[in-house]
Design an enzyme around this catalytic site. Sequence first.
Site, mmCIF file in Angstrom:
data_model
loop_
_atom_site.group_PDB
_atom_site.id
_atom_site.type_symbol
_atom_site.label_atom_id
_atom_site.label_comp_id
_atom_site.label_asym_id
_atom_site.label_seq_id
_atom_site.Cartn_x
_atom_site.Cartn_y
_atom_site.Cartn_z
ATOM 1 N N ASP A 289 -42.269 40.624 65.073
ATOM 2 C CA ASP A 289 -43.599 40.307 65.601
ATOM 3 C C ASP A 289 -43.736 38.832 65.973
ATOM 4 O OD1 ASP A 289 -44.363 42.899 65.375
ATOM 5 O OD2 ASP A 289 -45.526 42.650 63.541
ATOM 6 N N CYS B 67 -48.658 49.547 71.139
ATOM 7 C CA CYS B 67 -48.107 48.718 72.220
ATOM 8 C C CYS B 67 -46.779 49.293 72.707
ATOM 9 C CB CYS B 67 -47.876 47.297 71.719
ATOM 10 S SG CYS B 67 -49.385 46.362 71.497
ATOM 11 N N LYS C 220 -53.447 42.235 59.316
ATOM 12 C CA LYS C 220 -53.568 43.498 60.070
ATOM 13 C C LYS C 220 -52.622 44.575 59.506
ATOM 14 C CE LYS C 220 -51.854 45.212 64.553
ATOM 15 N NZ LYS C 220 -50.469 45.520 64.140
ATOM 16 N N ASN C 221 -51.358 44.215 59.347
ATOM 17 C CA ASN C 221 -50.392 45.247 58.963
ATOM 18 C C ASN C 221 -50.553 45.701 57.514
ATOM 19 O OD1 ASN C 221 -49.458 45.237 61.525
ATOM 20 N ND2 ASN C 221 -47.475 44.278 61.081
ATOM 21 N N ARG D 208 -56.161 43.346 69.550
ATOM 22 C CA ARG D 208 -55.680 44.343 68.592
ATOM 23 C C ARG D 208 -55.314 43.681 67.275
ATOM 24 N NH1 ARG D 208 -52.243 48.992 71.284
ATOM 25 N NH2 ARG D 208 -52.546 49.686 69.167
ATOM 26 N N ARG E 279 -40.473 54.018 69.782
ATOM 27 C CA ARG E 279 -41.298 54.186 68.587
ATOM 28 C C ARG E 279 -41.480 55.651 68.163
ATOM 29 N NH1 ARG E 279 -45.918 49.632 68.483
ATOM 30 N NH2 ARG E 279 -45.196 49.429 66.352
HETATM 31 C C1 UD1 Z 1 -44.611 47.998 61.693
HETATM 32 C C2 UD1 Z 1 -45.648 46.979 62.105
HETATM 33 C C3 UD1 Z 1 -45.202 46.238 63.361
HETATM 34 C C4 UD1 Z 1 -43.817 45.639 63.145
HETATM 35 C C5 UD1 Z 1 -42.836 46.699 62.648
HETATM 36 C C6 UD1 Z 1 -41.476 46.120 62.286
HETATM 37 C C7 UD1 Z 1 -47.725 47.946 61.354
HETATM 38 C C8 UD1 Z 1 -49.029 48.542 61.699
HETATM 39 N N1 UD1 Z 1 -46.899 47.661 62.356
HETATM 40 O O1 UD1 Z 1 -44.515 48.949 62.745
HETATM 41 O O2 UD1 Z 1 -46.144 45.194 63.606
HETATM 42 O O3 UD1 Z 1 -43.343 45.122 64.373
HETATM 43 O O4 UD1 Z 1 -43.354 47.347 61.464
HETATM 44 O O5 UD1 Z 1 -41.608 45.123 61.339
HETATM 45 O O6 UD1 Z 1 -47.440 47.697 60.196
HETATM 46 N N2 UD1 Z 1 -38.241 54.063 64.025
HETATM 47 C C9 UD1 Z 1 -37.606 55.247 64.311
HETATM 48 N N3 UD1 Z 1 -38.143 56.394 63.802
HETATM 49 C C10 UD1 Z 1 -39.248 56.399 63.009
HETATM 50 C C11 UD1 Z 1 -39.880 55.174 62.713
HETATM 51 C C12 UD1 Z 1 -39.351 54.015 63.237
HETATM 52 O O7 UD1 Z 1 -36.603 55.284 65.019
HETATM 53 O O8 UD1 Z 1 -39.670 57.478 62.568
HETATM 54 C C13 UD1 Z 1 -37.717 52.814 64.618
HETATM 55 C C14 UD1 Z 1 -38.702 52.183 65.593
HETATM 56 O O9 UD1 Z 1 -38.604 52.755 66.871
HETATM 57 C C15 UD1 Z 1 -38.291 50.738 65.574
HETATM 58 C C16 UD1 Z 1 -37.843 50.538 64.121
HETATM 59 O O10 UD1 Z 1 -37.582 51.844 63.597
HETATM 60 O O11 UD1 Z 1 -37.198 50.535 66.421
HETATM 61 C C17 UD1 Z 1 -38.875 49.820 63.263
HETATM 62 O O12 UD1 Z 1 -40.034 50.591 63.178
HETATM 63 P P1 UD1 Z 1 -41.004 50.558 61.896
HETATM 64 O O13 UD1 Z 1 -40.425 49.681 60.839
HETATM 65 O O14 UD1 Z 1 -41.307 51.970 61.543
HETATM 66 O O15 UD1 Z 1 -42.278 49.856 62.527
HETATM 67 P P2 UD1 Z 1 -43.767 50.350 62.523
HETATM 68 O O16 UD1 Z 1 -44.132 50.871 61.181
HETATM 69 O O17 UD1 Z 1 -44.057 51.166 63.720
#
Ligand code: UD1
Length: 430
Positions: free
Chosen positions: A305, A117, A24-25, A397, A122
């Site tokens: 995850d 979710c 998925k990711n 999902r 986020r």
């Molecule tokens: C992706 C994965 C998700 C996984 C996560 C961490 C997908 C579709 N989803 O989510 O399954 O749990 O990586 O391995 O690939 N953050 C900020 N500001 C930002 C972006 C992120 O503060 O602009 C914070 C988030 O709130 C969170 C942390 O950084 O606490 C990790 O987020 P991130 O690595 O960006 O995860 P996703 O890409 O949303």
Amino acid sequence: MGLRHITIAGGKPLYGQIKIQGSKNAVLPVLTSCILGEGICQIDNCPRISDVEVTLRLLEAVGCRVVRRENTVAVDASQVTCCGIPEEASSIRSSILFLGALVGRCRAARLPFPGGCAIGARPVDLHIASLKKLGVRFEEDGKLAADGRELCGAKVTLPFPSVGATENIILASVLAPGRTLIRNAAREPEIDELCGFLNLRGAKTTRREDGSICIEGVRKLRAVSYSMRPDRIVAGTYLLAAAAAGGRVRLQGASMPGLESLSAVLRKMGVHIKLEHGSCELVSNGRIQAVPYVETAPYPGFPTDLQSPLLAALAGAGGESLIREKIFENRFRVVPELRKMGAEIVTERDCVKVRGNGHMHGAEVTATDLRSGAALVVAGLAAPGITRVSGLAYIERGYEDICRDLRQLGADISLSGGDRKENENSRKAR
Ligand code: UD1
């Protein structure tokens, strides 16, 4: 008929082998990146999950032609007629990747803020700040509007190795003039799969020894066929289920980078696990040991995850385990549900302490997010008695057909309830 739910008669070991669905990711950024070039890209082993279906509709909304046959999707991005995506985008977090892809292709993007979710705040500040470094200008009027006319390669240092922000920078810079360097880039295998796919299309991305990613902008990308690698989180969920319920399972597929940290934890739990090229085998007597301490961390650390599925497995272990969640602040919403099944869990700030008490039993529980849903299935397989899990839209999902997969491993698990329309919609979505 009642709400759709999964019914599990638990407490039985799992035996057998299964093929793991595509990741998925990885597929979400790969599909989104199809926007970047003309021609028809064919993506095989594309999982039939609802996040993919939303992504395909968003691709159609910008003018791509999408044809799906079973687990193969063809995306023709010859005509990208619109640089904005509709409100539906806010239902999935990964829709934020349309920002980088549309800026790369059209030099403009307009999209709603993403959802996903409810596992934490986020925010998307890192995405925006990084693209600003590449010369993109933003306006926010309830939506995100990006002007990429001055898009240009640049050095970007991420304060945190965000998976999504790293992907967005890659998507925006592949067709940008000049060189982009992402320092402190995320190291998740899904990032390297995206880069591998883009390189196959003619992009020039390189992962350097220090983990940074270098992107030399190219003028255009070609269309290719590509097959997605197996989903390490789905694989990990089934390994944890078999560890907790006992049994012997083999997960087939290509070799699975990304299961190393889970394997280390499984071994501490007293489980025998063998990662071979092409498959992974686990043997457990179902009497797992507690793990003194596990913390989630960016790759190669233990994946956030799999934190809820691990917690569910450890609820039936001998002794006390402590888990610290360092990535998302709201990822313990599964705890009250596991307590309904007899789990003894105490939460304190970013930690949970779980004491295996040997009293886990089936119960009626509800998924509150994707991985909490998977965790409840893990707990239900291990605990004696009947467990009914509702909130299936979350599980769908990310898991193509969790009942089919686990039945193949001999589990007594089935999908029931829901009216005809609801089941129809769910089937169509997959
Ligand atoms: C992706 C994965 C998700 C996984 C996560 C961490 C997908 C579709 N989803 O989510 O399954 O749990 O990586 O391995 O690939 N953050 C900020 N500001 C930002 C972006 C992120 O503060 O602009 C914070 C988030 O709130 C969170 C942390 O950084 O606490 C990790 O987020 P991130 O690595 O960006 O995860 P996703 O890409 O949303």
